[in-house]
Design an enzyme around this catalytic site. Structure first.
Site, PDB file in Angstrom:
ATOM      1  N   HIS A 120       1.114  -1.201   0.324  1.00 19.27           N
ATOM      2  CA  HIS A 120       0.151  -0.165   0.037  1.00 19.27           C
ATOM      3  C   HIS A 120       0.691   1.109   0.418  1.00 19.27           C
ATOM      4  O   HIS A 120       2.304   1.286  -0.311  1.00 19.27           O
ATOM      5  CB  HIS A 120      -0.996  -0.003   1.346  1.00 19.27           C
ATOM      6  N   HIS A 175       1.534   4.086   1.738  1.00 18.83           N
ATOM      7  CA  HIS A 175       2.062   4.641   3.671  1.00 18.83           C
ATOM      8  C   HIS A 175       3.503   4.567   3.368  1.00 18.83           C
ATOM      9  O   HIS A 175       3.731   3.636   2.560  1.00 18.83           O
ATOM     10  CB  HIS A 175       1.146   3.859   4.573  1.00 18.83           C
ATOM     11  N   ASP A 179       5.947   4.011   5.073  1.00 20.09           N
ATOM     12  CA  ASP A 179       6.874   3.232   5.761  1.00 20.09           C
ATOM     13  C   ASP A 179       6.979   2.243   4.949  1.00 20.09           C
ATOM     14  O   ASP A 179       7.176   1.187   5.810  1.00 20.09           O
ATOM     15  CB  ASP A 179       6.169   3.241   7.314  1.00 20.09           C
ATOM     16  N   HIS A 180       6.064   1.679   3.930  1.00 19.92           N
ATOM     17  CA  HIS A 180       6.181   0.746   3.596  1.00 19.92           C
ATOM     18  C   HIS A 180       6.415   0.957   1.743  1.00 19.92           C
ATOM     19  O   HIS A 180       7.305  -0.006   0.886  1.00 19.92           O
ATOM     20  CB  HIS A 180       4.713   0.405   2.700  1.00 19.92           C
ATOM     21  N   HIS A 206      -7.850  -0.876   5.653  1.00 21.35           N
ATOM     22  CA  HIS A 206      -6.863  -0.426   5.673  1.00 21.35           C
ATOM     23  C   HIS A 206      -6.156   1.013   5.109  1.00 21.35           C
ATOM     24  O   HIS A 206      -6.361   1.875   5.345  1.00 21.35           O
ATOM     25  CB  HIS A 206      -4.794  -1.188   5.814  1.00 21.35           C
ATOM     26  N   ASP A 266      -0.180  -4.857   5.982  1.00 18.94           N
ATOM     27  CA  ASP A 266      -1.084  -4.411   7.264  1.00 18.94           C
ATOM     28  C   ASP A 266      -2.242  -4.592   7.198  1.00 18.94           C
ATOM     29  O   ASP A 266      -3.352  -4.235   8.357  1.00 18.94           O
ATOM     30  CB  ASP A 266      -1.182  -1.953   7.569  1.00 18.94           C
ATOM     31  N   HIS A 272       4.808  -5.139  10.563  1.00 21.73           N
ATOM     32  CA  HIS A 272       5.284  -4.841  11.945  1.00 21.73           C
ATOM     33  C   HIS A 272       5.831  -5.773  12.515  1.00 21.73           C
ATOM     34  O   HIS A 272       4.873  -6.660  12.324  1.00 21.73           O
ATOM     35  CB  HIS A 272       4.098  -3.673  11.950  1.00 21.73           C
TER      36      HIS A 272
END
Length: 424
Positions: free
Chosen positions: A211, A213, A215-216, A268, A292, A330
Site C-alpha cells: 500500500h 503509506h 513506511d511501506h 486499511h 498492514d 510490523h
C-alpha cells in the site's frame, strides 16, 4: 303508707291476711330500692347515655389492653422510604451513564477527527513524507543494525529474508537462489534493503508494494532509480509512488521460479494488496506477505474502509491453508498478544505463544513468521465467528438475521478496544 295499710289489714282481717300483706310490703320495698339504684346509675351516666364502669376494687390492678403488632407496617414503611429513594438513585445513575456515554462518544469523535486530520496530512501532503524522513533518520541512529534480529527461511531454491527497518517495520527479500533474482516487499528503508541485496549478491528485478503509506513505499524511488530494470508493482487505486506495473486481484507476478499472486484486501487503504508466494514450485509452504492487513495476533486499522470491508479482506486470508507462513509488515506481536489476553483470557494457545514471544523479545529477536493455523487459534480478529467472543463483546448469535453483519460489528468493537488498549 305501707305501714298504715298493714295496720289496717291486721285489724280487719286475720293473721293469714297479715302474712300476705307483709310479703307485699317487702316486695314494694325491694322494688323501691331497685328503682332508686337505677336512678342513681342514670344520674352518673355519660351525656351520651352510656354507662360508666364501676370503680375497681383497690386490690385489683388495671392492666391496659395492648394492640397486636401489624406485620405489614415495616413493609409499608420500607416501601414508602425505599421507592422514592430507588427512583432518585435510578435517575442519578442514568444521568451518570448518559454523561459517560456522551463523553465516550465525544472522545471517539475527537479521536476520529484527529486521526482523520493526521492521516490526511500523512498520506496526502509533503508533510507526511517529511515526517517519514525524520522517522527514517531517527531509526537509523537508534537501531543501526535494525530493531530486531531476524533469521532467513531457506526452502528448496527459495529464500525469504526479513529486513528490520524503521522502529518496528519489516521489509522482505524473496530470492530465487538458483537464478540469483530478488523481489523486495515494502522497501521503506532503501539503504537497508540495498545492503541486503549486496550481501546476498542478487539482482533486484521487482518491488511489491502492499500500500501507499510511506513506511511501506518510501524506498521505491531510490531503489527503482538504482536498479533500472526494476519494476514497481501495486494497486492503481492506492497512489503508490513510482508505480510502473498496476496489479488487480488474482494477478500473478513471475520472477524465475517465483510465482507470486496479488490479492485485493481493502480496508486499511482502498487499494491494499497482499502477496501470496505459491509454495508448489519449490515444494514448500506458501508465504503470505500481509503488509498492514494482518499481524501476529492482530490486524491493521481501517483508515479507508469500514468493518464490513475489513472483514471481507480477512476472510480472504482465512481461505488460505493452515500451513501458510505469515510475514507481517510490523513487529507488533507482544502488544497484540497482550490485547488478545484481555478479550480471551482463557485461551491456552495465546498463552503459549505469548511465552515464546516474550522470550524472543527479551533477546531482541523477531517473531515472524507465524502460520495461519496458529493465527486462527489466538488472533481475535480472525475469530469473530467464535461463540465465546460473540457472547463477550458482540451482539451475540441470533440477534440479527445477518451473521456477517454481527461479525462486522464484533470486528469494529475489537478494533475500538484495541485502539483504547494501545493508548493506555
Amino acid at each position: 303508707m305501707a305501714a298504715v295499710v298493714a295496720a289496717t289489714a291486721l285489724k280487719g282481717r286475720g293473721a293469714r291476711n297479715a302474712r300476705v300483706l307483709r310479703g307485699i310490703l317487702a316486695g314494694a320495698t325491694a322494688n323501691k330500692a331497685s328503682h332508686n339504684r337505677i336512678r342513681a346509675l342514670q344520674s352518673h351516666s355519660s351525656p351520651e347515655g352510656k354507662e360508666e364502669p364501676e370503680p375497681l376494687s383497690p386490690e385489683l390492678e388495671y392492666i391496659p389492653r395492648r394492640r397486636g403488632k401489624n406485620p405489614m407496617k415495616a413493609v409499608g414503611l420500607a416501601w414508602a422510604i425505599g421507592f422514592p429513594c430507588g427512583i432518585l438513585l435510578f435517575i442519578l445513575t442514568k444521568r451518570k451513564v448518559d454523561k459517560d456515554r456522551v463523553k465516550q462518544m465525544k472522545a471517539r469523535q475527537n479521536m476520529r477527527a484527529s486521526n482523520t486530520g493526521e492521516y490526511s496530512l500523512y498520506t496526502r501532503t509533503w508533510l507526511g513524507y517529511l515526517f517519514y524522513r525524520q522517522q527514517l533518520r531517527r531509526a537509523r541512529n537508534r537501531y543501526p543494525k535494525g530493531h530486531s534480529k531476524t533469521q532467513p527461511r531457506l526452502f528448496n531454491g527459495v529464500k525469504v529474508l526479513p529486513i528490520p527497518v524503521l522502529s518496528d517495520n519489516y521489509s522482505y527479500l524473496i530470492i530465487d537462489t538458483q537464478a540469483q533474482l530478488a523481489v523486495a516487499v515494502d522497501p521503506s528503508d532503501p539503504r537497508a534493503v540495498q545492503a541486503s541485496i549486496e550481501k546476498e549478491g542478487v539482482t533486484l528485478v521487482a518491488i511489491l508494494c502492499t500500500h501507499k503509506h510511506w513506511d511501506h513505499s518510501g524506498g521505491n524511488r531510490d531503489l527503482s532509480r538504482r536498479h533500472r530494470d526494476c519494476r514497481v508493482y501495486g494497486s492503481p487505486q492506492d497512489g503508490i509512488p513510482y508505480l510502473t506495473h498496476p496489479l488487480c486481484h488474482q494477478d500473478v507476478v513471475s520472477v524465475g521460479r517465483l510465482q507470486i499472486r496479488a490479492l485485493a484486501t481493502p480496508g486499511h487503504t482502498q487499494g491494499h494488496l497482499v502477496y501470496l508466494l505459491d509454495g508448489e514450485p519449490y515444494k514448500g509452504p506458501s508465504c503470505l506477505f500481509s503488509g498492514d492487513l494482518l499481524f501476529l495476533s492482530g490486524c491493521g486499522r481501517t483508515f479507508e474502509g469500514n468493518a464490513e470491508t475489513m472483514l471481507s479482506s480477512l476472510d480472504t486470508v482465512l481461505g488460505l491453508g493452515d500451513d501458510t507462513l505469515l510475514w507481517p509488515g510490523h513487529e507488533y506481536a507482544e502488544e497484540n498478544l497482550g490485547f488478545a489476553g484481555v478479550v480471551e483470557p482463557e485461551n491456552l494457545a495465546r498463552e503459549r505463544k505469548m511465552q515464546w514471544v516474550q522470550r524472543q523479545r527479551m533477546e531482541r529477536k523477531g517473531t515472524c513468521p507465524s502460520t495461519l493455523g496458529e493465527e486462527r487459534s489466538y488472533n481475535p480478529f480472525l475469530r469473530t465467528h467464535c461463540l465465546e467472543l460473540q457472547e463477550a463483546l458482540g451482539p451475540g448469535p441470533g440477534s440479527t438475521g445477518d451473521d456477517d453483519c454481527s461479525r462486522a460489528q464484533l470486528l469494529e468493537e475489537l478494533r475500538r478496544l484495541k485502539d483504547m488498549h494501545k493508548s493506555k
